[in-house]
Structures are given as C-alpha cells and as structure tokens.
Design an enzyme around this catalytic site. Structure first.
Site, PDB file in Angstrom:
ATOM      1  N   HIS B 193       0.815  -1.225   0.000  1.00 57.30           N
ATOM      2  CA  HIS B 193       0.000   0.000   0.000  1.00 57.30           C
ATOM      3  C   HIS B 193       0.845   1.271   0.000  1.00 57.30           C
ATOM      4  CE1 HIS B 193      -3.350  -2.679   1.312  1.00 57.30           C
ATOM      5  NE2 HIS B 193      -3.943  -1.951   0.414  1.00 57.30           N
ATOM      6  N   ARG B 223     -15.972  -3.868   0.422  1.00 55.56           N
ATOM      7  CA  ARG B 223     -15.901  -2.434   0.169  1.00 55.56           C
ATOM      8  C   ARG B 223     -15.855  -2.245  -1.333  1.00 55.56           C
ATOM      9  NH1 ARG B 223     -10.433  -0.406  -1.034  1.00 55.56           N
ATOM     10  NH2 ARG B 223     -11.164   1.671  -0.500  1.00 55.56           N
ATOM     11  N   ASN B 225     -14.112  -0.042  -4.511  1.00 61.72           N
ATOM     12  CA  ASN B 225     -13.047   0.859  -4.932  1.00 61.72           C
ATOM     13  C   ASN B 225     -13.344   1.203  -6.391  1.00 61.72           C
ATOM     14  OD1 ASN B 225     -10.751   2.391  -4.733  1.00 61.72           O
ATOM     15  ND2 ASN B 225      -9.344   0.670  -5.048  1.00 61.72           N
ATOM     16  N   TYR B 316      -2.912   9.729  -9.681  1.00 61.66           N
ATOM     17  CA  TYR B 316      -2.727   8.347  -9.214  1.00 61.66           C
ATOM     18  C   TYR B 316      -3.609   7.380  -9.992  1.00 61.66           C
ATOM     19  CZ  TYR B 316      -3.006   4.265  -6.140  1.00 61.66           C
ATOM     20  OH  TYR B 316      -2.988   2.991  -5.634  1.00 61.66           O
ATOM     21  N   LYS B 317      -4.828   7.789 -10.297  1.00 60.68           N
ATOM     22  CA  LYS B 317      -5.752   6.903 -11.001  1.00 60.68           C
ATOM     23  C   LYS B 317      -5.579   6.987 -12.524  1.00 60.68           C
ATOM     24  CE  LYS B 317      -9.081   6.581  -7.213  1.00 60.68           C
ATOM     25  NZ  LYS B 317      -9.242   5.135  -6.917  1.00 60.68           N
TER      26      LYS B 317
END
Lengths: 317, 346
Positions: B193, B223, B225, B316-317
C-alpha cells in the site's frame, strides 16, 4: 456476531480438575473446519447473566463433525468454569462463536518448539494434528503437577511419539528453558501456553538469548479480574452504567443492552478497544494488547479485562 | 433463474456492453458529491435480490466471456498466477469456499457432489466436469487455486496472516487496475500500500489492517473501490501497459462517452478455515459514461465527484489525460439539483 448453535454430546472427567466436552451442531450439519491453535467463545446463561469464556479447540482441524474443549475448574472462578463443571449436562444446547485463531503456527517455520504447562496443553492438541499432517519438525514439552494431572500424556504419546517430552513436577522433573532454547537451529519458532510464570519465563529466556520477536509466540487468556465497583458513562448511548465488583466492564455494557464489539474476551485480540473521552482517575489496564505508551496515555481501554478506579470514566460508545 | 451469457470481447475490437438489467445493477460507488478515501468496509451480508451483493461471489451475463479473457491473459503471461509453497492449505480452503458458494447460489449452472473426500464438480457454462480428492493435489490437472480461480470472474489474492500483518503469498490476477502480482507477491500490507497517495498519512491503511487481522470465519466483509479506464479492458496491467496506456490519447470530445468507463471493484474479504489465511477478492465491473447517463442521478453525482477530485488522485488513477473532457461531457447533465446521500440510480 455470527454464532453457532451446538449441543453437548459427551462430557468426560479427565483429571481431578479438568472436564472434556464434545459439541456437535444442533441441526446435525458439519461444523466449520479450523486451523491449529484456534479457540471458540462459549456463551453461558448463568441466572440470566451471560458469561462468555474462550476455550481452545482440541480436536483435529480436519475433523468437522464435532468440536472438543477442555475446561479446568478455576479456584477463583467468576462462575463460568464452575458452571461448565457442575451445570452443563449431555444434551444441553449452547452457543459458540466461529473459531478464531490468535495462536497460529508460523507456516514458514523450519522447526517448532511447543511448551505447555497444565491446561495450557489445549491449543497444542490441534496444532499437533497440523504439524503431523505437514510432517513438520517439532518438539512438544509438556509440564504438569503430578501423574494424575497429566491425563493427556497417554494420548499425546500416541500422537507425537518421540516428539513428546514430559516433566512431572511431583517427581522433581523440571524443564530447563535455558538449555532448551539456547541450542536451536535458525528458523525455529517457540510457542508457550500455560501459567503466567511459565509464559513470562519462556518469553524472557528467548528474548535474552536473542530470539527474534516474531519467532516467539504465546497465548494466555486472562479471566476478567474482579475489583472495586465503578461507574462508566457511554457518551453516544447517553447512559450511565454501574460495573459491579465481579463483573467486567464489557459484561456490564452488554447487560445494559448496548452492543459492543468483542472477540477473545481475554485481553488479547484488540477487537473490543474503546476510546476514553474523559477520566479523572487511574485506569487498571489488564490486557496484553495495548502498548505501555498507549496504557499510560489513558486514551484507550479494553473493556473485556480492564477496570477503573476513579469517579468518572466517559467512553466513546 | 438462468443467466444469458453474452459473447463479447475485452480487447482489440471491444464488443463488451451492458444490458439494461446489467446497467441497473451496476455497483455505483459514490454516495456523496465529494470523494475521499475512507475505510468504507461493511459486512458482506446478503444484498437485495438481483444486486451484485446478493451472493458471496457474483456471476453475471459477462461470466463466460470474462473467463475466456482470463484464459488468454494467463496463456500469454503465466506469471499472473503465483502461489508460494506454504499456501497449499489456503488453496484448498479457497476451492471449498467458492465451489460450495456457486453450487448453492447458482444451482442451474454449477453443482458439487461430495462422497467423503471424493468431490465431483460440474461447471455447465464452461463445460467442465471433474472428479478429484479434496486435499490431494495430484488428482487435479493444476493446483487447486489455479483450477477454480480460472472459473470465477475477478481476481483473487490469498493473504497469509503472520507477524501481525498480512502477506500477499498467492494470487490469480488478470483484471487489475494497473498493479502487478509478480511485483507484489510476498509483500506485506504496508509494502504493497506504500504508493497510495494521502491514505498513509491519514492512518487509513493502519486502521484497515487492524480491522482485517480480526476478520472472522463466517463474517466476510466488503468495500467498493473505483477508477476510470479507457475502453472496456480487463487486463490493464503494468506488464501490458504498451497495449493500453496510449488509449488515453485517443479520447476526444466526440468519443469520450463511449470510450471512458467507470471501473468499480467490489472487494470482498473472507477468513479461510484450515489455513487461517484471508481471501482478497477483487471483482471488476465496467460501465461507459454513456450508460451511466441513462440514469440522470448517477450522471449528476459523477460530475460533481470528478469536478472536485483532488489533483493527486487524478494523477494516481491515471485520469490526467482525459479528465477535463470527462467533466465537460458530464456537466451537461448536472442542473445543480441537490442529491440525497446514497448510491441508488433513481
């Protein structure tokens, strides 16, 4: 929390102080498989008050028809172990949690030294099944008071053969920790479960000999200690609760109908951790989870085993 | 109810599309107008009938085509499957968990018959039927995790629990959002991470780890994402970057709604019984901006989320190249109406 409904199908007195219980699922289906070193928490309704005690699973993890636990009758019992010994009968339904493992074998370990004292043998019974199945290099060192207290010795001899070393206190046999831990190959892991003094001595000896911290494993469930009664305030629930002398904070919270997280109930896993919003007095931290710095900061508390001495303790719950 | 499996592709000609039903059940991930990292973990309990959380492992109309795409990726790069030797118990645990779930939840497509340790598994959509001995690796053509991992949509990582942390010690990863199994295998939680911006400072990863170390057998969690992907491509791996990286340069104002896809990962985590390991399942859902806009509420929400996105996260994406085009296209759906909290479509 997901619970499993089981019923007691056999009870056996194995030593003057220890009873062995066999559970199967109430609906007849299989129980979940588990890993060596796992425990379950057994719920007991004692006069309307729910006691929850953790017990190691002793059977083979591969056998999922029945679960096996052993209970030592505690001299200063708050009721749980005495109830198990005197009131639980064959056919009785009980509720248990799913297995939880806080004492697992290090799968990458090259050699495993298991050290058990008295009833501390229980988590090793399932670990031995795993070690035998994996054909692992291990030694089991089992110390107990006198021959009549070593009822598992015969069974272990059969399962472990030459891996087993017994030390009978009444016959003057002592386990020499220094000698045992001083001469082990690299990659060896040590595991200890038993009375407090034995656990501390093992941890100290291993550390002093320079064993890496992540090669030293121990399990020691604490019973919630009794103490002076005190009061707590739950900020979010907006209620005040009285914690009596023989009750734990977690039990008092549950008895008041407030839902709180928990897992081991023995000060080990950290699941029930609560934030302390205000306190005027000393907190009695009895857990193995918080670091000394965290304990000194008075910002967190483990309600399963810890208590308070002051007049005011406000929790974020 | 039997599913109708589509014939479609996730590479080259990209014939992938969502039916109306599939759009309706899309796991839209934005309950509020602004996005920020959080430990948005909840119990993976049975969701509404028809939703992606109805069952432990979701099978949908893309199942057959996705399994075929996974096979192609594994043939081209066998390193997308890795398992360290001490993970064999976890492999069998995983096979048991997934076979039992599929046979129970989709009985018209899958069945599992047990006679003691002799198990017979039938997968009708893929035309597979095998009998093997549970726990005996020599009775299957491949390792058990490889065998069943190829018959499931999504990626799976098996996490070993030791030294108070989790290690990614096995994985079958073919539809990842730009991360590499070969690079991450054997790494600990904090190591893999490390690159996530802003999350480490917020303490999010430490809290999530503490939570997962206490994950219990019988109580899985989930979750969501998300990221954005150009073209409905499952294999956006660093290994194959040359095949998809430059697609970002092809986006223009005319094709943005067709090319740019919201990529949502339904991440679930299950404790495994015999190994005490944890399965990390990453199930990928893709939807084009055009299909999102069939529900005005989603289009408005996505516009606001993207317009207020932190620059670090845009970078980042991997959205930098097409982010302004996407926001411009979505803007025309946003009349400024206040939206209540929630991810529902209507």
């Amino acid at each position: 929390m997901s619970m499993i409904n089981v019923k007691v199908v056999a009870i056996e007195q194995v030593t003057p102080l220890v009873k062995h219980f066999t559970f199967v699922k109430e609906d007849g289906s299989s129980l979940p498989a588990f890993s060596g070193g796992s425990h379950v928490v057994v719920s007991l309704d004692i006069g309307g008050r729910i006691h929850r005690n953790p017990y190691s699973l002793m059977g083979s993890p591969m056998e999922n028809e029945a679960y096996h636990i052993s209970v030592r009758k505690q001299e200063n019992s708050r009721g749980g172990s005495v109830f198990m010994h005197e009131n639980v009968t064959v056919g009785m339904p009980l509720k248990i949690t799913y297995p939880v493992n806080l004492f697992s074998l290090a799968k990458k370990g090259r050699k495993h030294i298991l050290i058990a004292g008295g009833i501390g043998i229980t988590p090793f019974m399932s670990q031995i099944a795993d070690l035998n199945r994996m054909n692992a290099n291990y030694e089991l060192h089992y110390a107990y008071r006198s021959p009549e207290h070593g009822a598992f010795a015969a069974q272990l001899k059969e399962k472990c053969g030459d891996h087993l070393h017994c030390y009978i206190d009444s016959q003057g046999q002592r386990l020499d920790l220094q000698a045992l831990l001083n001469d082990q190959p690299l990659g060896t892991h040590v595991y200890v479960c038993g009375p407090n003094a034995m656990v501390l001595a093992t941890l100290d000896t291993a550390r002093n000999l320079g064993w890496p911290e992540n090669h030293i494993h121990s399990e020691q469930f604490l019973s919630p200690p009794t103490g002076e009664p005190f009061k707590i305030q739950l900020a979010r629930s907006n209620i005040e609760i009285q914690v009596s002398a023989e009750m734990s904070m977690l039990e008092a919270i549950e008895a008041a109908g407030v839902e709180a997280d928990y897992l081991c109930r023995g000060g080990v896993c950290g699941r029930c951790e609560l934030d302390v919003l205000e306190t005027d007095g000393a907190l009695e931290h009895n857990d193995h989870f918080l670091t000394d710095t965290e304990k000194a900061s008075c910002k967190k508390i483990m309600p399963c085993v810890s208590r308070a001495k002051g007049e005011r303790l406000v929790l974020d719950l | 109810m039997a599913l109708n499996f589509k014939k479609e592709t996730f590479r080259e000609d990209y014939t992938y599309s969502n039916s109306g039903e599939s759009i309706k059940r899309f796991p839209f991930p934005f309950p509020e107008d602004q996005y920020m990292y959080s430990v948005n973990i909840e119990p993976h309990t049975k969701g509404k009938p028809g939703s992606v959380c109805e069952f432990a492992f979701d099978i949908d109309e893309h199942y057959v085509a996705e399994c075929l795409d996974k096979r192609i990726t594994l043939e081209q790069d066998p390193g997308r499957y890795q398992a360290l030797p001490h993970m064999m118990d976890a492999q069998w645990d995983f096979l048991e968990l997934t076979m039992e779930a599929l046979a129970q939840d989709y009985p018209e497509h899958f069945s599992l018959q047990k006679q003691g340790l002799i198990w017979t598994w039938e997968n009708k959509p893929l035309g597979i039927k095998d009998t093997f001995t549970f726990g005996d690796t020599s009775t299957l053509a491949t390792e058990p995790f490889d065998y069943i991992g190829r018959q499931l949509q999504g990626d799976f990582v098996l996490l070993d629990h030791r030294d108070e942390t989790l290690y990614a010690d096995a994985g079958i990863v073919t539809s990842q959002a730009d991360w590499s199994l070969a690079f991450n295998v054997g790494m600990s939680w904090r190591e893999w991470h490390g690159p996530v911006p802003r999350a480490t400072e917020l303490g999010v990863m430490d809290r999530a780890l503490k939570y997962l170390l206490n994950l219990q057998l019988g109580s899985p969690v989930r979750r969501l994402n998300w990221t954005m992907t150009v073209n409905p491509r499952l294999d956006t791996s660093p290994e194959n970057y040359p095949h998809w990286g430059s697609d970002r340069n092809t986006v223009n104002a005319d094709n943005v709604a067709d090319l740019v896809h919201l990529r949502v990962e339904l991440q679930t985590l299950f404790r495994l019984p015999r190994s005490n390991a944890i399965v990390f399942s990453i199930r990928c859902y893709l939807i084009s901006l055009k299909d999102i806009a069939t529900y005005p509420r989603w289009a408005k929400r996505l516009h606001r989320v993207q317009k207020t996105m932190h620059p670090d996260l845009i970078e980042y994406k991997g959205m930098t190249k097409f982010h302004p085009l996407m926001v411009d296209w979505l803007a025309k759906f946003d009349d400024g109406e206040a939206l209540t909290v929630g991810t529902h479509a209507e």
